[in-house]
Write an enzyme that holds these catalytic residues in place. Sequence first.
Site, mmCIF file in Angstrom:
data_model
loop_
_atom_site.group_PDB
_atom_site.id
_atom_site.type_symbol
_atom_site.label_atom_id
_atom_site.label_comp_id
_atom_site.label_asym_id
_atom_site.label_seq_id
_atom_site.Cartn_x
_atom_site.Cartn_y
_atom_site.Cartn_z
ATOM 1 N N ASP A 174 -5.005 38.194 23.015
ATOM 2 C CA ASP A 174 -5.918 39.417 23.102
ATOM 3 C C ASP A 174 -5.751 40.176 24.849
ATOM 4 O O ASP A 174 -6.226 39.793 25.606
ATOM 5 C CB ASP A 174 -7.304 38.312 23.157
ATOM 6 C CG ASP A 174 -8.131 39.907 22.913
ATOM 7 O OD1 ASP A 174 -7.962 41.534 23.005
ATOM 8 O OD2 ASP A 174 -9.795 39.546 22.709
ATOM 9 N N ALA A 175 -4.625 40.961 24.711
ATOM 10 C CA ALA A 175 -4.219 42.104 25.453
ATOM 11 C C ALA A 175 -4.257 43.324 25.547
ATOM 12 O O ALA A 175 -3.987 43.858 26.542
ATOM 13 C CB ALA A 175 -3.166 41.336 26.220
ATOM 14 N N LYS A 176 -4.557 43.800 23.938
ATOM 15 C CA LYS A 176 -4.915 45.348 23.963
ATOM 16 C C LYS A 176 -3.573 46.426 24.341
ATOM 17 O O LYS A 176 -4.189 47.676 24.488
ATOM 18 C CB LYS A 176 -6.140 45.705 24.105
ATOM 19 C CG LYS A 176 -7.042 44.450 23.566
ATOM 20 C CD LYS A 176 -8.488 45.187 23.522
ATOM 21 C CE LYS A 176 -9.843 44.527 23.288
ATOM 22 N NZ LYS A 176 -10.135 42.658 22.980
ATOM 23 N N ARG A 177 -2.113 45.375 23.992
ATOM 24 C CA ARG A 177 -1.134 46.302 24.307
ATOM 25 C C ARG A 177 -1.139 47.346 24.204
ATOM 26 O O ARG A 177 -1.273 47.780 23.072
ATOM 27 C CB ARG A 177 -0.192 44.929 24.630
ATOM 28 C CG ARG A 177 -0.958 44.716 26.195
ATOM 29 C CD ARG A 177 -0.176 45.091 27.714
ATOM 30 N NE ARG A 177 -0.754 44.183 29.023
ATOM 31 C CZ ARG A 177 -2.075 43.434 29.116
ATOM 32 N NH1 ARG A 177 -2.766 43.935 29.059
ATOM 33 N NH2 ARG A 177 -1.274 42.361 30.023
ATOM 34 N N THR A 194 -3.281 41.582 20.656
ATOM 35 C CA THR A 194 -3.541 42.267 19.419
ATOM 36 C C THR A 194 -3.734 43.669 20.553
ATOM 37 O O THR A 194 -2.651 43.514 21.515
ATOM 38 C CB THR A 194 -5.629 42.488 20.223
ATOM 39 O OG1 THR A 194 -5.342 42.251 22.088
ATOM 40 C CG2 THR A 194 -5.810 41.219 19.862
#
Length: 300
Positions: free
Chosen positions: A99-102, A136
């Site tokens: 979960d890093a929302k890159r 993510t």
Amino acid sequence: MIIDELITKIQETQNPTVVGLDTSFDYLPDEMRNEVTDFKGAARAIYEFNKNLVDSVCDIVPCVKVQIAYYEMYGVEGLQCFFDTIAYAKKKGLFVMTDAKRNDIGATAECYAKAYLGKTSVGKREYSAFDSDFLTVNGYLGSDGIKPFQNWMQKRNKGIFVLVKTSNPSSGELQDLKLENGKTVYEYMGELVEGWGADFIGEYGYSSVGAVVGATHPKQAEILRKEMPHTFFLIPGYGAQGGTAQDLKVCFDTQGLGGIVNSSRGILCAYKQEKYAGKSYMEAARLACIAMKKDLNSVI
């Protein structure tokens, strides 16, 4: 397709739960924190906690989600812990979501894609930096920021979950705004995600390009489930954030498929709850996972 493999594991365990390893040093029992005074010690303690927790639940859940921010704040040592946690969870047979929302513009998105889904060349060799099954991604930069992730998905059988309707209370400040065509921003993003996933649909009818859809917004989730029939949902917001099993029921199809539900603090910190008094954090985590499984299955 990686999404088929995940759904098969969900069916085998009869458990659409992903354990969120958002592991803050402050969540650890006192005896693991005593006399720790630096990042190195904190990272070592967090890894021990994660490792023991994974051991306690790996046979009853299909997946863990490792939130990178909880490791970045402990510096280089924290990132080593992040790497080691991913590797250990995979060794124990769990699917791993980072979960890093890159995302960023195309060239930088390619670097992010290599870091988490792909491989990086150094000389004549290739290396995986933080080898995850799913990542993510923030899709609000548009299609050219998604394509690098799609390319690595195809090459290495990976998946992504794109932010569509997030669980935080203020998400509506942007995501609920109406466009000229009458659709909301989150609905339009949902249309884009459904399109981005068209070439990655597996045998269950769901794509390896998934969507993040919060359990705390059931009305919006119900709309998205109808408008995104081929998109698998990663569902945050259950438990500590206020989302209930009844709230997220709308995220699933009539076969009980279509999503996986995240719980972080409710499992990591279960040992602090009165009902688990006297249990170790490993025992409490396992019992919390079993209770969550029962709760979710009662409605979906």
